[in-house]
Scaffold this active site. Structure first.
Site, PDB file in Angstrom:
ATOM      1  N   CYS A 102     -17.796  19.610  -9.502  1.00 57.69           N
ATOM      2  CA  CYS A 102     -16.378  19.951  -9.556  1.00 57.69           C
ATOM      3  C   CYS A 102     -16.182  21.282 -10.293  1.00 57.69           C
ATOM      4  O   CYS A 102     -16.559  22.320  -9.793  1.00 57.69           O
ATOM      5  CB  CYS A 102     -15.575  18.810 -10.176  1.00 57.69           C
ATOM      6  N   HIS A 150     -17.081  14.264  -6.943  1.00 57.45           N
ATOM      7  CA  HIS A 150     -17.671  13.633  -8.128  1.00 57.45           C
ATOM      8  C   HIS A 150     -18.685  12.564  -7.725  1.00 57.45           C
ATOM      9  O   HIS A 150     -18.317  11.419  -7.462  1.00 57.45           O
ATOM     10  CB  HIS A 150     -16.578  13.013  -8.996  1.00 57.45           C
ATOM     11  N   GLU A 188     -20.677  11.069  -9.638  1.00 57.14           N
ATOM     12  CA  GLU A 188     -20.890  10.125 -10.736  1.00 57.14           C
ATOM     13  C   GLU A 188     -19.991   8.907 -10.676  1.00 57.14           C
ATOM     14  O   GLU A 188     -20.291   7.877 -11.302  1.00 57.14           O
ATOM     15  CB  GLU A 188     -20.726  10.833 -12.089  1.00 57.14           C
TER      16      GLU A 188
END
Length: 539
Positions: free
Chosen positions: A81, A176, A178
């Site tokens: 990001c 993202h 994660e």
């Protein structure tokens, strides 16, 4: 010596999730502020570097950059990001404000000709393009690739959703990986850490226990520690870990603030004093807490009051211990990040947690938080490794402020009593109801979940007291009583969560029991909000 991954935090609310995913690959990693020195980066000697996201803008905050050593070391770098945007700017690309911002679910076309995304996709389009289901959160976009980079991924509104310079081992994605909403996120991060960076997967929870025990002993020395025990997972595991490190130097203080779950006081004393043979002091401070909360309706004010009263009780008990110098807490990372307490201090505050926001500067005890960098699932894993019983480790989490943040508005003993009973019914029914093949066929759970209780299939479930009244009918008479909301979520890390799709029959049974068995409640509603945008607790 473990291989290490360095995560540079630019202030994202989910930076620690990156660390969680790296640890799941059994690779050691640390999070440090983005503005560490070049010397620090070199001395850390990372096998790879990951640049986190941020709520900032690359063209508005020109100081929020990665150290030059990141680009000089010659190790693989992954930008996420904002991390992609600062990589682009620092290496000669261009970032601009986007008139079509993306927040939430998105489908990204994966250009699988790079090592990072080769053979990683969720589905293919009729034209044969590999697609990824991801989570986006950005207002800026890369409009010009840096020299040497090629396109990695794209969306219709974000032409550069990923980029790579494989010769130097630089990769970046606008989404993202994660967060759990990005389906292939774990595979992507493992590809980067294990295959591209070549890190050895040799870090396990046993190593963390040994390191934590050593750190606690060095930090505390021969001084005594006092720990606020709630009976929840976090404080229980913290107590077990600290007890392993320093034994009887630890005294646990169990504070009954009048906002506990049904019969919780007896359960806590039986479990800790009886089974674990720990030193536990039981303090009934319900009048003190409820008195200070009278008339207070603001959620932040309530949390601050509860935190302040906890500190006062702890200080009073600590004075009875001749060598008490430390206040231990079961603070975990979601508490810290929601309080804006990340290592960079750049994350935006969502709400204060009593563990991290209620401690005054004048506190006479030093703070010991051995779980501060762990997620809930890691805390449970740690508890199992420490030998704690299953029913303790896998109990649903309970907030430190207790029912004080599950009673909207003013907290009254009457409201707490009603909520306790409603909550107990909800939990009892969840424990006693097992998922069926019909539930699996309806998509409410997986086939492998059949036979498990719905309590075990939810990560957190509870009732909320709403200070509004609703008209009802009981027998031949009209009622006008309070409303309670039921909340159940499923999550792995408590940073993001989905509302649990419970069977209608189960919800109907819970509602019927609450209305019939808890005089004073006349209506039950079910919360279908995810996190984000809602938080798990209502306050």
């Amino acid at each position: 010596m473990h291989d290490k991954v360095l995560i540079l935090d630019f202030g994202s609310q989910v930076t620690q999730l990156i660390a969680r995913r790296v640890r799941e690959a059994h690779v050691y990693c640390e999070i440090h502020p983005n503005d560490v020195s070049d010397a620090f980066v070199r001395e850390f000697a990372p096998k790879a570097i990951i640049l986190s996201g941020s709520h900032a803008s690359t063209y508005e905050d020109h100081q929020l950059r990665a150290p030059q050593a990141v680009w000089d070391l010659g190790v693989p770098v992954l930008g996420i990001c904002y991390g992609m945007q600062t990589m682009a700017v620092q290496l000669g690309g261009k970032v601009e404000w986007s008139d079509h911002r993306e927040f939430g679910y998105a489908e990204v076309r994966a250009h699988g000709h790079t090592r990072l995304l080769k053979d990683i996709q969720d589905f293919a389009t009729p034209e044969g393009h590999g697609m990824l289901k991801v989570w986006m959160s950005h207002g800026d976009k890369v409009t010009e690739l840096p020299p040497g980079f090629k396109l990695l991924a794209s969306t219709p509104s974000c032409p550069v959703a990923g980029m790579a310079d494989e010769a130097r081992g630089y990769y970046a994605v606008q989404f993202h990986p994660e967060v759990t909403h990005t389906v292939q996120g774990r595979a992507l991060l493992e590809r980067f850490v294990l295959e591209i960076a070549g890190a050895k997967p040799d870090w396990v929870m046993r190593d963390h226990i040994d390191e934590a025990v050593k750190a606690i002993r060095e930090q505390v020395g021969d001084e005594e520690v006092i720990l606020g025990l709630s009976g929840g997972v976090d404080s229980s595991v913290a107590a077990a870990l600290i007890h392993r490190a320093i034994g009887d130097q630890l005294t646990c203080v169990f504070v009954d603030h009048g906002l506990l779950r049904l019969d919780e006081g007896k359960m806590v004393m039986d479990m800790f004093a009886g089974r674990l043979h720990a030193k536990v002091v039981h303090v009934d401070a319900s009048e003190q807490f409820l008195g200070h909360l009278a008339g207070v309706t603001d959620p932040e004010a309530k949390r601050k009051i509860i935190g302040r009263e906890f500190v006062e009780v702890f200080q009073a008990e600590a004075k009875k211990l001749s060598n008490a110098k430390w206040l231990a807490q079961g603070t975990i990372y979601p508490d810290v990040v929601e309080s804006g307490g990340t290592k960079t201090k750049k994350a935006t505050t969502i709400k204060s947690h009593h563990n991290v926001g209620g401690l005054p500067e004048t506190l006479g005890l030093k703070l010991l938080e051995p779980l501060r960098d762990l997620f809930k699932d890691e805390v449970r894993e740690l508890g199992v490794a420490l030998g704690l019983p299953h029913e303790m480790v896998y109990r649903h989490p309970f907030p430190g402020p207790g029912l004080g943040v599950r009673i909207l508005g003013e907290v009254k003993r009457e409201y707490a009593d009603l909520l306790r009973r409603a909550d107990a019914i909800f939990i009892e029914e969840l424990r006693g109801t097992k998922a069926t093949a019909q539930d699996a066929a309806a998509g409410l759970c997986g086939e492998g979940d059949v036979g498990k209780s719905w309590y075990d299939l939810t990560s957190q479930a509870f009732a909320v007291f709403l200070p509004i009244k609703s008209v009802g009918v009981m027998g031949d008479g009209r009622t006008y009583d309070y409303v309670t909301a039921l909340r159940a979520v499923q999550t792995t890390d408590f940073m993001t969560a989905h509302w649990a799709h419970l069977p209608y029959a189960l919800l109907g049974r819970v509602s019927n029991r609450i209305i019939n068995e808890v005089r004073g409640l006349s209506r039950v509603v079910y919360d279908v909000s995810g996190k984000p945008p809602a938080t798990i607790e209502w306050e």
